[in-house]
Design a protein around this motif. Structure first.
Motif, PDB file in Angstrom:
ATOM      1  N   ALA A  25       0.935  -1.151  -0.086  1.00 29.35           N
ATOM      2  CA  ALA A  25      -0.018  -0.044   0.104  1.00 29.35           C
ATOM      3  C   ALA A  25       0.787   1.332  -0.002  1.00 29.35           C
ATOM      4  N   SER A  26       2.135   1.095   0.461  1.00 32.96           N
ATOM      5  CA  SER A  26       2.688   2.546   0.834  1.00 32.96           C
ATOM      6  C   SER A  26       3.557   2.893  -0.524  1.00 32.96           C
ATOM      7  N   CYS A  27       3.323   2.222  -1.796  1.00 39.11           N
ATOM      8  CA  CYS A  27       3.705   2.374  -3.108  1.00 39.11           C
ATOM      9  C   CYS A  27       2.686   3.528  -3.467  1.00 39.11           C
ATOM     10  N   ILE A  28       1.494   3.656  -3.126  1.00 41.17           N
ATOM     11  CA  ILE A  28       0.387   4.478  -3.457  1.00 41.17           C
ATOM     12  C   ILE A  28       0.285   5.670  -2.335  1.00 41.17           C
ATOM     13  N   VAL A  29       0.087   5.059  -1.302  1.00 37.54           N
ATOM     14  CA  VAL A  29      -0.280   5.949  -0.150  1.00 37.54           C
ATOM     15  C   VAL A  29       0.904   6.337   0.609  1.00 37.54           C
ATOM     16  N   THR A  30       1.426   7.717   0.209  1.00 36.84           N
ATOM     17  CA  THR A  30       2.698   8.224   0.686  1.00 36.84           C
ATOM     18  C   THR A  30       2.433   8.963   1.997  1.00 36.84           C
ATOM     19  N   ASP A  81       1.635  11.876   4.506  1.00 36.46           N
ATOM     20  CA  ASP A  81       0.798  13.424   4.355  1.00 36.46           C
ATOM     21  C   ASP A  81       0.210  13.556   2.924  1.00 36.46           C
ATOM     22  N   SER A  82      -0.042  12.459   2.362  1.00 30.08           N
ATOM     23  CA  SER A  82      -0.743  12.614   1.067  1.00 30.08           C
ATOM     24  C   SER A  82      -2.342  12.651   1.397  1.00 30.08           C
ATOM     25  N   VAL A  83      -3.029  13.145   0.426  1.00 29.20           N
ATOM     26  CA  VAL A  83      -4.432  13.054   0.729  1.00 29.20           C
ATOM     27  C   VAL A  83      -5.211  11.851   1.339  1.00 29.20           C
ATOM     28  N   LEU A 139      -3.801  10.994   4.768  1.00 25.15           N
ATOM     29  CA  LEU A 139      -4.689  11.667   5.687  1.00 25.15           C
ATOM     30  C   LEU A 139      -6.125  11.270   6.001  1.00 25.15           C
ATOM     31  N   ALA A 140      -6.606  10.774   4.697  1.00 23.88           N
ATOM     32  CA  ALA A 140      -7.953  10.140   4.989  1.00 23.88           C
ATOM     33  C   ALA A 140      -7.928   8.515   5.492  1.00 23.88           C
ATOM     34  N   ALA A 141      -6.923   8.137   5.492  1.00 26.69           N
ATOM     35  CA  ALA A 141      -6.920   6.923   6.133  1.00 26.69           C
ATOM     36  C   ALA A 141      -6.364   6.967   7.472  1.00 26.69           C
ATOM     37  N   ARG A 142      -5.589   8.047   7.800  1.00 24.89           N
ATOM     38  CA  ARG A 142      -5.576   8.378   9.634  1.00 24.89           C
ATOM     39  C   ARG A 142      -6.866   8.820  10.263  1.00 24.89           C
ATOM     40  N   ASP A 143      -7.507   9.389   9.097  1.00 24.52           N
ATOM     41  CA  ASP A 143      -8.958   9.782   9.664  1.00 24.52           C
ATOM     42  C   ASP A 143      -9.781   8.702  10.264  1.00 24.52           C
ATOM     43  N   HIS A 179       5.087   0.354   7.065  1.00 26.60           N
ATOM     44  CA  HIS A 179       5.438   0.305   5.592  1.00 26.60           C
ATOM     45  C   HIS A 179       5.934   1.528   5.150  1.00 26.60           C
ATOM     46  N   GLN A 180       5.341   2.811   5.263  1.00 26.46           N
ATOM     47  CA  GLN A 180       5.979   4.042   4.719  1.00 26.46           C
ATOM     48  C   GLN A 180       7.389   4.221   5.111  1.00 26.46           C
TER      49      GLN A 180
END
Length: 521
Positions: free
Chosen positions: A186-191, A193-195, A198-202, A422-423
């Motif tokens: 997943a970290s290859c797409i979700v970097t 502080d990206s949008v 932040l959505a996943a963090r929420d 992973h990030q």
């Protein structure tokens, strides 16, 4: 002029409809103002009568069709709903009914009058969880990068039947007797502080309910990255080696391309019975790891579990409960994930890499050997002494697992801190600026409370549908096990439903006694 007429005149004046002023100077109110006041008073009287009728309907408790309620009554019912969802803390209706103003009582009332049905599950809203889907117009794909080709290895993604977000697979490499654990990349797409980040963090994690799930990430990411959903899958793979003592460490980790075969636990169990060499080798590794952790004080609580699913038919929702039985395949996969978390945490700690760790402090009290060995009642005692596991930016012991350092790293599609792990690993491997300890601490703090609320909402929703299952099977009979007793109250475990329920018992039972149960209400 008599006292009687003076008093009657005073009452007319005091009423305020026709006159205003003082006894010394009384002025007649204009006719249009009188008409408006009469209209207002009439409306108020009608509202009071309507309210009395509304409360009387609620008090009767009889179930009514939705068209039985007027538009104004429906608005008032919405206020009760807001209390049931914990969006407000009071209700005039419950107050007038002399009912304690709690979300549970509001829920019960809405069910009693038929405004809500069993399909209304309030817990995600009650805990203020974000259940809106993440929608984007763009398709998310991993950027092109160099990946190690591991398609020659048999990569098995083993999970429950019907799983829609497979995020881990396992392989055994006979060339050097190492295990590979492949995790959806997943970290290859979700970097950071990206949008999307932040959505996943929420959201904190995917919310799994018997009737639906609310994914942490957009569905197109899951479809692109889920292992085994396409011919070839992108993964972040960890190569693990194990010594004779069962200790595990990372040989390497890297972005890979793998060919995944999806299996259910039952299918994997059959392959183990047939002597599949890769699975047998992995099973031997996990047995050594389990023995090492047990000797280090790992806690094993063999408590019944069940898979609950809700299927909608033409007019209703039917609940199915399938007990989860022990299998070597399920134990194998679970232990492989623990081994990965332990090895990754050890690697991060050795490299002094800021990282999200999972820690669990020692129990609140130590139990004697006799308490630990008395069946489900003993398991309950152990469970009550365990301190809750927590996330931390500082490595520490995970007492329950019998591990000195541990991190959850195997579910980045459905747990945010796994994604953060992973990030961080990807940034480290690429030689990029890694997240600081403050960054990790902020992320841990952001999701810790959310994840607790998610677990609580899932637990309460599972209990909700278990009780619905009993409503749908009023002739149910089964065994219960006494796991705790205080005077005339007994805590009873129903293994086939994975349900704990408190019952009134007329007599004292020994712990672990099996009693016959049938539904009364």
């Amino acid at each position: 002029f008599t006292p009687q007429t003076a008093w009657a005149t005073w009452k007319i004046f005091q009423d305020g409809l026709l006159f205003r002023g003082t006894p010394e100077t009384i002025v007649a109110i204009e006719a249009n103002a009188v008409a408006e006041e009469r209209s207002r008073r009439l409306r108020k009287t009608q509202e009071q009568e309507q309210w009395k009728a509304f409360v009387a309907r609620l008090r009767s408790g009889s179930q009514c069709e939705s068209n039985y309620w007027s538009a104004e009554e429906q608005r008032l019912l919405t206020e009760i709903e807001q209390l049931a969802y914990n969006r407000r803390n009071d209700s005039r209706a419950l107050r007038d009914l002399k009912i304690s103003e709690t979300p549970e009582n509001a829920h019960a009332l809405l069910l009693q009058i038929g405004w809500w049905t069993i399909a209304n599950v309030p817990y995600p809203d009650r805990f203020k969880l974000n259940t809106s889907p993440i929608t984007y117009t763009t398709t998310h794909q991993c950027p092109k990068e160099e990946r190690i080709d591991l398609t020659h290895l048999t990569a098995l993604a083993i999970d429950d039947e019907g799983n829609r977000d497979p995020d881990d697979a396992i392989s055994f490499d006979p060339k050097d007797d190492t295990a590979w654990v492949h995790i959806a990349d997943a970290s290859c797409i979700v970097t950071p502080d990206s949008v999307l980040d932040l959505a996943a963090r929420d959201r904190g994690a995917t919310l799994y309910l018997p009737e639906r799930s609310v994914p942490m990430l957009p569905t197109d990411i899951i479809e692109n990255l889920g292992l085994g959903l396409k011919k070839f899958s992108s993964a972040l793979s960890f190569q693990l080696q194990q010594n004779a003592a069962g200790e595990v460490s990372i040989v390497d980790f890297a972005p890979t391309i793998i060919a995944v075969q999806r299996l259910t636990y039952a299918q994997a169990e059959q392959q183990l019975k047939r002597g599949d060499s890769a699975l047998l080798n992995l099973h031997e590794m996990t047995e050594r790891s389990q023995l090492r952790r047990k000797n280090a004080g790992a806690v094993t609580i063999d408590w019944p579990e069940a898979h609950i699913r809700v299927e909608r038919n033409s007019s209703d929702q039917q609940v199915y409960i399938d007990p989860l039985t022990f299998s070597r395949s399920r134990s194998l996969v679970s232990e492989m994930m623990i081994m990965t978390g332990e090895a990754v945490a050890q690697f991060a700690s050795n490299q002094k890499l800021p990282f999200p760790y999972a820690v669990q402090d020692s129990p609140s009290e130590l139990l004697d050997e006799e308490s630990i060995n008395i069946g489900f009642a003993g398991f309950l005692k152990i469970r009550k002494t365990q301190r809750p596991a927590r996330q931390s930016s500082i490595p520490g012991e995970h007492h329950g697992l019998g591990i000195k350092q541990y991190s959850r790293t195997t579910s980045p599609l459905r747990r945010y801190l796994d994604l953060v792990a992973h990030q961080q690993l990807r940034l480290y491997r690429n030689g990029s600026q890694t997240l600081s300890e403050t960054d990790i601490l902020n992320r841990v703090g952001s999701v810790e409370v959310i994840c607790k609320d998610i677990r609580r909402a899932e637990q309460l929703s599972r209990r909700h549908w278990t009780l619905v299952y009993l409503m749908q099977h009023p002739q149910w009979k089964g065994d219960g096990i006494i796991v705790e007793q205080q005077r005339t109250r007994s805590l009873v475990l129903i293994p086939e439903l994975a349900l704990e329920i408190e019952l009134y018992t007329k007599e004292n039972f020994d712990l672990n006694n099996v009693i016959k149960l049938q539904i009364v209400s």
